[in-house]
Design a protein around this motif. Structure first.
Motif, mmCIF file in Angstrom:
data_model
loop_
_atom_site.group_PDB
_atom_site.id
_atom_site.type_symbol
_atom_site.label_atom_id
_atom_site.label_comp_id
_atom_site.label_asym_id
_atom_site.label_seq_id
_atom_site.Cartn_x
_atom_site.Cartn_y
_atom_site.Cartn_z
ATOM 1 N N UNK A 1 35.712 42.310 37.952
ATOM 2 C CA UNK A 1 35.563 40.969 37.712
ATOM 3 C C UNK A 1 36.345 40.136 38.484
ATOM 4 N N UNK A 2 35.336 39.400 39.321
ATOM 5 C CA UNK A 2 36.268 38.478 40.170
ATOM 6 C C UNK A 2 36.704 37.213 39.858
ATOM 7 N N UNK A 3 37.863 36.463 40.459
ATOM 8 C CA UNK A 3 38.308 35.328 40.005
ATOM 9 C C UNK A 3 38.728 34.578 41.191
ATOM 10 N N UNK A 4 38.282 33.285 41.449
ATOM 11 C CA UNK A 4 38.922 32.559 42.479
ATOM 12 C C UNK A 4 39.985 31.672 41.893
ATOM 13 N N UNK A 5 41.155 31.651 42.567
ATOM 14 C CA UNK A 5 42.191 30.718 42.084
ATOM 15 C C UNK A 5 42.724 30.068 43.716
ATOM 16 N N UNK A 6 41.835 29.286 44.289
ATOM 17 C CA UNK A 6 42.239 28.717 45.683
ATOM 18 C C UNK A 6 43.365 27.806 45.536
ATOM 19 N N UNK A 7 43.616 27.445 44.635
ATOM 20 C CA UNK A 7 44.581 26.359 44.328
ATOM 21 C C UNK A 7 46.317 26.937 43.864
ATOM 22 N N UNK B 1 42.090 34.759 45.597
ATOM 23 C CA UNK B 1 41.208 35.430 44.655
ATOM 24 C C UNK B 1 41.975 36.610 44.251
ATOM 25 N N UNK B 2 41.046 37.241 43.162
ATOM 26 C CA UNK B 2 41.752 38.506 42.510
ATOM 27 C C UNK B 2 40.441 39.100 42.023
ATOM 28 N N UNK B 3 40.568 40.355 41.774
ATOM 29 C CA UNK B 3 39.663 41.288 40.950
ATOM 30 C C UNK B 3 40.104 41.886 39.848
ATOM 31 N N UNK B 4 39.626 41.865 38.763
ATOM 32 C CA UNK B 4 40.315 42.914 37.763
ATOM 33 C C UNK B 4 39.074 44.046 37.739
#
Lengths: 114, 109
Positions: free
Chosen positions: B20-26, B70-73
Motif C-alpha cells: 500500500x503506497x502513501x505520498x507525504x511530500x510535505x 513516500x512510504x509503502x506498507x
C-alpha cells in the motif's frame, strides 16, 4: 497492543436528552485521550484532545458546551453529548496514549438520536 | 500535520503480499509516518509507524524512502481478515492524527 475500551458500544436516545460515553485505558495510564466522530462513509474527524487533569482542547467548529469532555483520571475520559439531536447521530471513537507511545483506539460507540 | 495521498482502493489476492503506497511530500523532519487500519464499524487499529528507517513488526513492514516523501506498507501474506481501510498519517509530537480517506484494501479469495 494496549487495550482501550468504550462503553456503551451503541446507544439510542431521544432528542433533547444527554448521553455519556466512557473511554477507558485498561492496561496503561493514558496521559492524553482524543475523541473523534465519524459519519457514514466518511473518515474520522478529530473533535478534541484531553490531557489528564486539564481542560480539553477542541477543534475548530466543535462546540465545547455541547460536547463535554472530562478526563479526571489517567484511565478514564468521558464524552457527554448534551441536548442531543438527530444530526448528532454518529460513530464516536476515542483513542488514548501514554507519553510518547502510539495511540490506541477504542471500539467506538454508535449513537442514534431519535 | 503532513498531508498524505493514498489510492482510494486496491485489490490483493489472498496469500500474496499487499503493498500500500502513501505520498507525504510535505512531511516535516520531526513527523512520524503512522499506519492504522479500520475494519467496518470498528475503531482504527494501530499497525506500525516510523520516522526514517524501515520498520517491521508482527503485522507489517514499513518502507520509507530516503527523502521521506513516500512510504509503502507491506502486508507480507494478506488474508481475508486484512480487508479494511488503511490510513497513512503524518503526525508530530502532539500526536494529532488527521485521517484522510485512506485506501480500501480488498483481499480476494
Amino acid at each position: 497492543g494496549a487495550v482501550v475500551s468504550q462503553h456503551p458500544s451503541w446507544v439510542i436516545c431521544k432528542s433533547g436528552t444527554s448521553v455519556k460515553i466512557e473511554c477507558r485505558s485498561l492496561d496503561f495510564q493514558a496521559t492524553t485521550m482524543f475523541w473523534y466522530r465519524q459519519f457514514p462513509k466518511q473518515s474520522l474527524m478529530l473533535m478534541a484532545t484531553s490531557n489528564e487533569g486539564s481542560k480539553a482542547t477542541y477543534e475548530q467548529g466543535v462546540e465545547k458546551d455541547k460536547f463535554l469532555i472530562n478526563h479526571a483520571s489517567l484511565t478514564l475520559s468521558t464524552l457527554t453529548v448534551t441536548s442531543a439531536h438527530p444530526e448528532d447521530s454518529s460513530f464516536y471513537i476515542c483513542s488514548a496514549k501514554s507519553g510518547n507511545t502510539e495511540a490506541f483506539f477504542g471500539q467506538g460507540t454508535r449513537l442514534t438520536v431519535v | 500535520d503532513a498531508k498524505t495521498t493514498q489510492p482510494p482502493s486496491m485489490d490483493c489476492a489472498e496469500g500474496r503480499a499487499a503493498n500500500l503506497p502513501c505520498n507525504h511530500s510535505t512531511i516535516s523532519g520531526n513527523e512520524y509516518v503512522y499506519w492504522y487500519r479500520q475494519i467496518h464499524s470498528q475503531g482504527p487499529q494501530y499497525i506500525i509507524h516510523g520516522l526514517k528507517n524501515n520498520e517491521t513488526n508482527e503485522m507489517a513492514s514499513l518502507i520509507i524512502t530516503e527523502d521521506r516523501k513516500s512510504s509503502t506498507l507491506i502486508l507480507p501474506h494478506a488474508t481475508l481478515r486484512d480487508t479494511a481501510v488503511y490510513y497513512c498519517i503524518g503526525a508530530g509530537s502532539n500526536y494529532k492524527l488527521t485521517f484522510g480517506k485512506g485506501t480500501l484494501l480488498t483481499v480476494n479469495p
